[in-house]
Design a protein around this motif. Structure first.
Motif, PDB file in Angstrom:
ATOM      1  N   GLU A   1       0.831  -1.212   0.000  1.00 22.13           N
ATOM      2  CA  GLU A   1       0.000   0.000   0.000  1.00 22.13           C
ATOM      3  C   GLU A   1       0.862   1.257   0.000  1.00 22.13           C
ATOM      4  OE1 GLU A   1      -3.463   2.145   2.748  1.00 22.13           O
ATOM      5  OE2 GLU A   1      -2.747   0.119   3.227  1.00 22.13           O
TER       6      GLU A   1
ATOM      7  N   THR B   1       2.439   1.667  -3.453  1.00 18.96           N
ATOM      8  CA  THR B   1       1.428   2.128  -4.412  1.00 18.96           C
ATOM      9  C   THR B   1       1.149   3.613  -4.237  1.00 18.96           C
ATOM     10  OG1 THR B   1       0.398  -0.063  -4.452  1.00 18.96           O
ATOM     11  CG2 THR B   1      -0.932   1.803  -5.211  1.00 18.96           C
ATOM     12  N   THR B   2       1.066   4.045  -2.985  1.00 16.67           N
ATOM     13  CA  THR B   2       0.822   5.464  -2.700  1.00 16.67           C
ATOM     14  C   THR B   2       1.947   6.331  -3.246  1.00 16.67           C
ATOM     15  OG1 THR B   2      -0.415   4.934  -0.692  1.00 16.67           O
ATOM     16  CG2 THR B   2       0.479   7.166  -0.876  1.00 16.67           C
TER      17      THR B   2
END
Length: 254
Positions: free
Chosen positions: A131, A134-135
């Motif tokens: 996550e 991806t951010t």
């Protein structure tokens, strides 16, 4: 303090006499007992170097290695009680050791082996999760100014010699006869979970990782790497760093 200094000096120098202050519990001559103790100390330090630098040992043979290591021990005694840390000065010693001059790559092989020891004992740091990655990558307009943090175990060694191939050949991963030791190579050392990996990388990749280590931003590091190595594959390197947990943090420029 002077008595302690004299004891250590005599312990590491076979030309020195047994310290005069020593005595044995049964009245026997302490010099013979001190000689045994001295030999045990020197042998244990030589054995520690042999354990830490197995490829160097294989390249020069046991007899040569132990003779060279013994000279090193006399000149560079340990500075801590942790034997895993002993050997930091060994590569530089090898580089200046005249009998080893016919193997100019030997010192850099030793540097690679000591980097592996440091990587194995480096601190544990949690890698970026999917996550977080991806951010970070979902904001392409801010990537150029982003700085990346690398795992403490990650290190790069650039050499004029085939250090990665020589190391790999002594792990049974390739035939030593296929190695041209005078070919320049760049090594990425990284602890992936419990295993320390040695990976051959391009010059551009080495520059990129070194730039990140010094705090340079992503865009600047990539630009420098591509300028010196147009075939540098940034996507491939990032995929490897992500898959091995080498990326531990990031910050965007304000």
């Amino acid at each position: 303090m002077s008595d302690q200094h004299d004891f250590v000096a005599a312990l590491l120098d076979p030309e020195r006499d047994c310290p005069a202050e020593l005595s044995s519990w049964n009245g026997a001559d302490p010099s013979s007992r001190f000689a045994v103790y001295r030999n045990n100390v020197i042998s244990s330090l030589v054995n520690a170097l042999a354990d830490s630098f197995p490829v160097v040992l294989q390249l020069v043979g046991d007899e040569f290695f132990r003779a060279m290591a013994q000279v090193h021990v006399h000149a560079n005694p340990p500075r801590t009680r942790i034997l895993a840390e002993y050997g930091e000065a060994f590569p530089a010693f090898i580089e200046g050791f005249p009998p080893a001059s016919s193997l100019p790559y030997l010192a850099d092989v030793a540097r690679l082996e000591f980097l592996r020891i440091q990587a194995y004992h480096s601190a544990d740091t949690a890698p970026l999760n999917a996550e977080q990655i991806t951010t970070a990558l979902s904001q392409p307009d801010r990537l150029d100014g982003m700085t990346l943090e690398l795992h403490p175990s990650a290190a790069v060694l650039s050499s004029n010699f085939a250090i990665v191939s020589l190391w790999a050949a002594h792990q049974g991963e390739m035939a030593i006869a296929q190695v041209d030791p005078l070919r320049a190579e760049h090594a990425l050392v990284l602890r992936n979970r419990l295993d320390v990996e040695v990976m051959g990388i391009r010059h551009g990749a080495a520059l990129f990782i070194q730039a990140l280590r010094t705090g340079q931003c992503f865009g600047e590091a990539a630009e420098q790497a591509l300028a010196i190595d147009p075939e540098f594959d940034l996507s491939h390197l990032l995929a490897h760093l992500i898959s091995t947990g080498a990326l531990t943090g990031y910050r965007f420029a304000p």
